[in-house]
Design an enzyme around this catalytic site. Structure first.
Site, PDB file in Angstrom:
ATOM      1  N   ARG A 195      25.585  52.816 -29.996  1.00 58.92           N
ATOM      2  CA  ARG A 195      26.345  54.067 -29.826  1.00 58.92           C
ATOM      3  C   ARG A 195      27.735  53.921 -30.462  1.00 58.92           C
ATOM      4  O   ARG A 195      28.217  54.835 -31.125  1.00 58.92           O
ATOM      5  CB  ARG A 195      26.497  54.414 -28.352  1.00 58.92           C
ATOM      6  CG  ARG A 195      25.202  54.535 -27.581  1.00 58.92           C
ATOM      7  CD  ARG A 195      24.529  55.887 -27.727  1.00 58.92           C
ATOM      8  NE  ARG A 195      23.337  55.936 -26.887  1.00 58.92           N
ATOM      9  CZ  ARG A 195      22.104  55.579 -27.265  1.00 58.92           C
ATOM     10  NH1 ARG A 195      21.879  55.182 -28.510  1.00 58.92           N
ATOM     11  NH2 ARG A 195      21.091  55.644 -26.421  1.00 58.92           N
ATOM     12  N   GLU A 247      11.435  55.011 -13.253  1.00 53.50           N
ATOM     13  CA  GLU A 247      11.477  55.679 -14.561  1.00 53.50           C
ATOM     14  C   GLU A 247      10.323  55.218 -15.449  1.00 53.50           C
ATOM     15  O   GLU A 247      10.430  54.194 -16.125  1.00 53.50           O
ATOM     16  CB  GLU A 247      12.817  55.408 -15.257  1.00 53.50           C
ATOM     17  CG  GLU A 247      12.900  56.070 -16.631  1.00 53.50           C
ATOM     18  CD  GLU A 247      14.255  55.901 -17.325  1.00 53.50           C
ATOM     19  OE1 GLU A 247      15.126  55.204 -16.789  1.00 53.50           O
ATOM     20  OE2 GLU A 247      14.411  56.473 -18.417  1.00 53.50           O
ATOM     21  N   LYS A 253      12.316  59.543 -12.430  1.00 53.77           N
ATOM     22  CA  LYS A 253      13.011  59.867 -13.687  1.00 53.77           C
ATOM     23  C   LYS A 253      12.012  59.799 -14.832  1.00 53.77           C
ATOM     24  O   LYS A 253      11.727  58.718 -15.349  1.00 53.77           O
ATOM     25  CB  LYS A 253      14.165  58.885 -13.907  1.00 53.77           C
ATOM     26  CG  LYS A 253      14.856  59.059 -15.267  1.00 53.77           C
ATOM     27  CD  LYS A 253      16.197  58.377 -15.321  1.00 53.77           C
ATOM     28  CE  LYS A 253      16.804  58.511 -16.709  1.00 53.77           C
ATOM     29  NZ  LYS A 253      18.212  58.143 -16.739  1.00 53.77           N
ATOM     30  N   ARG A 284      22.167  60.317 -23.360  1.00 56.26           N
ATOM     31  CA  ARG A 284      22.648  60.906 -24.620  1.00 56.26           C
ATOM     32  C   ARG A 284      22.997  62.385 -24.498  1.00 56.26           C
ATOM     33  O   ARG A 284      23.994  62.840 -25.055  1.00 56.26           O
ATOM     34  CB  ARG A 284      21.592  60.691 -25.716  1.00 56.26           C
ATOM     35  CG  ARG A 284      21.598  59.296 -26.269  1.00 56.26           C
ATOM     36  CD  ARG A 284      20.306  58.966 -26.973  1.00 56.26           C
ATOM     37  NE  ARG A 284      19.213  58.719 -26.029  1.00 56.26           N
ATOM     38  CZ  ARG A 284      17.979  58.374 -26.372  1.00 56.26           C
ATOM     39  NH1 ARG A 284      17.658  58.262 -27.650  1.00 56.26           N
ATOM     40  NH2 ARG A 284      17.063  58.147 -25.470  1.00 56.26           N
ATOM     41  N   SER A 316      16.734  62.475 -21.143  1.00 51.91           N
ATOM     42  CA  SER A 316      16.756  63.371 -22.311  1.00 51.91           C
ATOM     43  C   SER A 316      15.980  62.789 -23.479  1.00 51.91           C
ATOM     44  O   SER A 316      15.396  63.547 -24.268  1.00 51.91           O
ATOM     45  CB  SER A 316      18.189  63.726 -22.710  1.00 51.91           C
ATOM     46  OG  SER A 316      18.964  62.595 -23.044  1.00 51.91           O
ATOM     47  N   GLY A 317      15.977  61.462 -23.622  1.00 56.09           N
ATOM     48  CA  GLY A 317      15.047  60.804 -24.543  1.00 56.09           C
ATOM     49  C   GLY A 317      15.130  61.198 -26.001  1.00 56.09           C
ATOM     50  O   GLY A 317      14.113  61.170 -26.692  1.00 56.09           O
ATOM     51  N   GLY A 318      16.301  61.590 -26.470  1.00 48.12           N
ATOM     52  CA  GLY A 318      16.432  61.907 -27.885  1.00 48.12           C
ATOM     53  C   GLY A 318      16.295  63.394 -28.217  1.00 48.12           C
ATOM     54  O   GLY A 318      16.373  63.782 -29.376  1.00 48.12           O
ATOM     55  N   SER A 350      19.024  63.363 -15.369  1.00 47.02           N
ATOM     56  CA  SER A 350      19.667  62.050 -15.351  1.00 47.02           C
ATOM     57  C   SER A 350      19.831  61.684 -16.825  1.00 47.02           C
ATOM     58  O   SER A 350      19.163  60.800 -17.331  1.00 47.02           O
ATOM     59  CB  SER A 350      18.799  61.027 -14.613  1.00 47.02           C
ATOM     60  OG  SER A 350      19.371  59.734 -14.727  1.00 47.02           O
TER      61      SER A 350
HETATM   62  P1  13P Z   1      18.654  59.424 -22.293  1.00 50.36           P
HETATM   63  O1  13P Z   1      18.918  60.672 -21.507  1.00 50.36           O
HETATM   64  O2  13P Z   1      19.609  59.180 -23.405  1.00 50.36           O
HETATM   65  O3  13P Z   1      17.214  59.272 -22.667  1.00 50.36           O
HETATM   66  O4  13P Z   1      18.978  58.196 -21.317  1.00 50.36           O
HETATM   67  C1  13P Z   1      18.564  58.242 -20.025  1.00 50.36           C
HETATM   68  C2  13P Z   1      18.216  56.891 -19.571  1.00 50.36           C
HETATM   69  O5  13P Z   1      18.824  56.373 -18.671  1.00 50.36           O
HETATM   70  C3  13P Z   1      17.081  56.204 -20.217  1.00 50.36           C
HETATM   71  O6  13P Z   1      16.750  55.068 -19.483  1.00 50.36           O
END
Ligand code: 13P
Length: 338
Positions: free
Chosen positions: A33, A177, A219, A292, A261-263, A289
């Site tokens: 990042r 998650e 999550k 990014r 959010s995962g990208g 949660s």
């Molecule tokens: P993102 O929302 O960027 O995918 O990150 C959340 C997260 O904690 C992934 O483990």
């Protein structure tokens, strides 16, 4: 086990209008990042960046908890206040990432199993002393024509459940998650099917290992077309497919689902959460949660320069507020321009 306290924490994390900030980037991820804005990843730069986020005026109106990395839980603001206290004083619950990463899965080329169970009981006791009241463990699943394997679903579910049981014993709410990665050319139908298998294995393992579901949060990924797929599902299709699979696979005893959010772009992550909440009511709270999708504009505005503090905080406060509105379906894309 104090089930009432676990339930109270889990419910507070998905309180109306609020969601979680994932600021638990590991050393490798935060370096990536920082590389993107040309800032060196030193301990003090990482501290300054997290301090910028945690001291943003008004953010606590929309942020219920923050997931921290081990280093950050041990750091303090410029005035010496530990970050965990700085957050708790604003009514924001400190959390901690406790897995040690997704490692190659022996005997299955291209798949991973998440590690971190060794010594976890002792680490959780220390994290609780340091102020953490919830935790995160992330498993990942890759989609190809042949993967994920059943083996991958089973070992990751088993580890997630062992982690969750240890967290609850320590008085810490586990966020489980299972992340189905969206890299690839697969269809949304394939992503939905894989997500269902991952969730089915997970909730079976949680049941077998006597995890108290009201004291947990899930999550997950949203169900999306592969990022390189030629046809991309619309926000409505994403919302409907995601709700369908969670309706089948996630017990109503779980208080909340907090998406990663995962990208996705910031705006997609907000719009899709908003759409799902408009399609309610649901048996669980549907919240966020995001890592990014909450931080990207703030990271860019900050750029490692103290004089950009105000602009960076304004960018983060805006995403926190808009995602807070998406919790009740009250977000509109026009708000992006305001
Ligand atoms: P993102 O929302 O960027 O995918 O990150 C959340 C997260 O904690 C992934 O483990």
């Amino acid at each position: 086990m104090d089930t009432a306290a676990l339930t109270a924490t889990a419910e507070a994390l998905v309180a109306p209008g609020k969601g979680i900030l994932a600021a638990d980037e590991s050393s490798g991820t935060i370096k990536k990042r920082f590389d993107s804005i040309g800032v060196e990843s030193t301990e003090d730069n990482r501290r300054a960046y997290r301090q910028m986020l945690f001291t943003t005026p008004g953010a606590a109106d929309h942020i219920s908890g923050v997931i921290l990395f081990d280093e950050t839980l041990r750091q303090s603001a410029d005035d010496g206040t530990p970050f965990s206290k700085l957050l708790a004083d604003q009514g924001v619950i400190p959390g901690i990432k406790v897995d040690t990463g997704a490692k190659p899965l022996a005997g299955s080329e291209g798949e991973t199993v998440t590690e971190g169970l060794d010594g976890l009981r002792e680490r959780l006791a220390e994290y609780r002393e340091l102020g953490a009241r919830f935790a995160k463990w992330r498993a990942t699943y890759t989609i190809t024509d042949d993967l994920p394997s059943n083996y991958c679903y089973e070992v990751n579910a088993h580890a997630l459940a062992r982690y969750a049981a240890l967290c609850q014993e320590a008085g810490i709410v586990p966020i489980v998650e299972p992340e189905v990665l969206m890299d690839g050319t697969h269809t949304i139908e394939r992503a939905t099917n894989v997500t269902a298998h991952a969730l089915e294995a997970l909730y079976r393992a949680l049941f077998d290992q006597r995890v108290y579901l009201p004291g947990t949060l899930l999550k997950p990924n949203m169900c999306l077309s592969g990022y390189s797929a030629t046809t991309q599902a619309s926000d409505d299709q994403v919302a409907a497919a995601t709700l369908k699979v969670f309706g089948y696979c996630v017990p109503a005893a779980v208080p909340g689902i907090v998406f990663l959010s995962g990208g996705q772009t910031d705006e997609q992550a907000t719009a899709r959460l908003n759409r799902m909440n408009q399609m309610g009511p649901h048996p669980w709270q549907l919240s966020f949660s995001y890592g990014r999708a909450l931080q990207a504009p703030a990271l860019k505005a900050w750029g490692g320069k103290p004089e950009n503090l105000g602009a960076a905080q304004a960018a983060y406060a805006k995403r926190a507020r808009l995602n807070g509105l998406a919790r009740s379906g009250d977000y509109t894309p026009e708000m992006e321009a305001a």
